[in-house]
Design a protein around this motif. Structure first.
Motif, short mmCIF file in Angstrom:
data_model
loop_
_atom_site.label_atom_id
_atom_site.label_comp_id
_atom_site.label_asym_id
_atom_site.label_seq_id
_atom_site.Cartn_x
_atom_site.Cartn_y
_atom_site.Cartn_z
N GLU A 71 0.75 -1.12 0.08
CA GLU A 71 0.13 0.12 0.01
C GLU A 71 0.83 1.22 -0.09
O GLU A 71 0.67 2.31 -0.81
CB GLU A 71 -0.96 0.21 1.29
N SER A 75 1.10 4.18 -3.22
CA SER A 75 0.46 5.47 -2.78
C SER A 75 1.44 6.49 -3.59
O SER A 75 0.94 7.66 -3.68
CB SER A 75 0.94 5.75 -1.20
N VAL A 175 1.35 6.15 5.06
CA VAL A 175 0.55 6.27 3.97
C VAL A 175 -0.51 7.31 3.91
O VAL A 175 -0.55 8.18 3.15
CB VAL A 175 -0.08 5.05 3.63
N ARG A 179 -0.30 10.72 1.79
CA ARG A 179 -1.41 10.85 0.89
C ARG A 179 -2.01 12.57 0.95
O ARG A 179 -2.34 13.22 0.11
CB ARG A 179 -2.40 10.06 0.78
#
Length: 255
Positions: A71, A75, A175, A179
């Motif tokens: 993940e 990203s 993450v 983001r």
């Protein structure tokens, strides 16, 4: 320290009572959540990096954090490499995979580490099979080091951004913070152009035999094709282990 167990005790049958709770070890109370301020600093460093590399080790496997690692890599288009103990943490068929690094790794992975401006170490040790001469290792990079064991952080390579915590808990927070930074993904285009150039110029290859001899590398590749990667592989320690690591495309952890 020598603990000598007599044979009559080592051969005796005993009743086993499994431990269900976390052992209480005096002096060892690791933090698992990770310091959110440090995580935010790491996210900003990733957002500003022009030549980042994700460097994952056995801590990702032991921490059952393979999905969290994937993940993080997805990203943004972060290049990722793994140690021998970290293979399978990120799929070998992934577009962002550079191959295993270190003295038995790919040139691309090692060149990437040498030219990176930011290395994010996730559950790895910076051992000498990876670093070589410490004074010459990754001279252009700053280091983020995520590990549940505080004794590992800055033990071999000083961490600019240390994060003590369980990778499975830390990575989702990283993450989320990354983001939120809304970093420009195009900043990595020039870096990927260099990486693709190295992959094309220095592929992992071997000289196949011209007779009936079966090269071990070819056998490992054939085994991967026959099992479609869905097998648990064991090998001798040494060159057999390296051939398996190099030519069996590990897609999942604990294969």
């Amino acid at each position: 320290m020598l603990v000598d167990v007599p044979q009559d005790l080592s051969r005796a049958d005993i009743e086993y009572e499994p431990i269900t709770d976390v052992p209480n070890l005096p002096g060892y109370k690791p933090s698992t959540e990770g310091n959110i301020k440090q995580i935010r600093i790491a996210a900003r460093a990733l957002a500003n990096a022009q030549r980042p590399v994700i460097y994952a080790g056995g801590g990702v496997i032991n921490g059952n954090a393979s999905e969290e690692l994937r993940e993080l890599c997805s990203s943004d288009k972060f290049p990722v490499t793994c140690t021998l103990m970290g293979l399978g943490g990120y799929p070998a068929s992934g577009d962002q995979w550079l191959g295993m690094l270190g003295m038995h790794g790919t040139r691309t992975a090692n060149y990437a580490m040498d030219n990176a401006d930011l290395i994010v170490n996730i559950g790895a040790r910076f051992d000498d099979r990876i670093t070589g001469k410490l004074s010459e290792f990754a001279p252009r990079a700053k280091f983020v080091h995520i590990d549940i064991d505080p004794a590992e952080i800055s033990k071999n390579v000083p961490a600019h951004i240390p994060i003590v915590g369980d990778v499975k808990e830390v990575l989702p927070k990283l993450v989320k913070e990354y983001r939120a930074s809304q970093a420009d993904p195009s900043r990595l285009d020039a870096w990927w152009e260099r990486l693709h150039g190295w992959q094309k110029e220095y592929p992992l290859t071997y000289e196949d035999s011209s007779d009936n001899e079966i090269k071990p590398q070819k056998m490992v590749q054939a085994m991967f094709a026959a099992t479609e990667g869905d097998a648990i592989i064991t090998s001798d320690v040494g060159q057999h282990q390296m051939w398996a690591a190099q030519y069996y495309g590990f897609e999942k952890p604990r294969r």
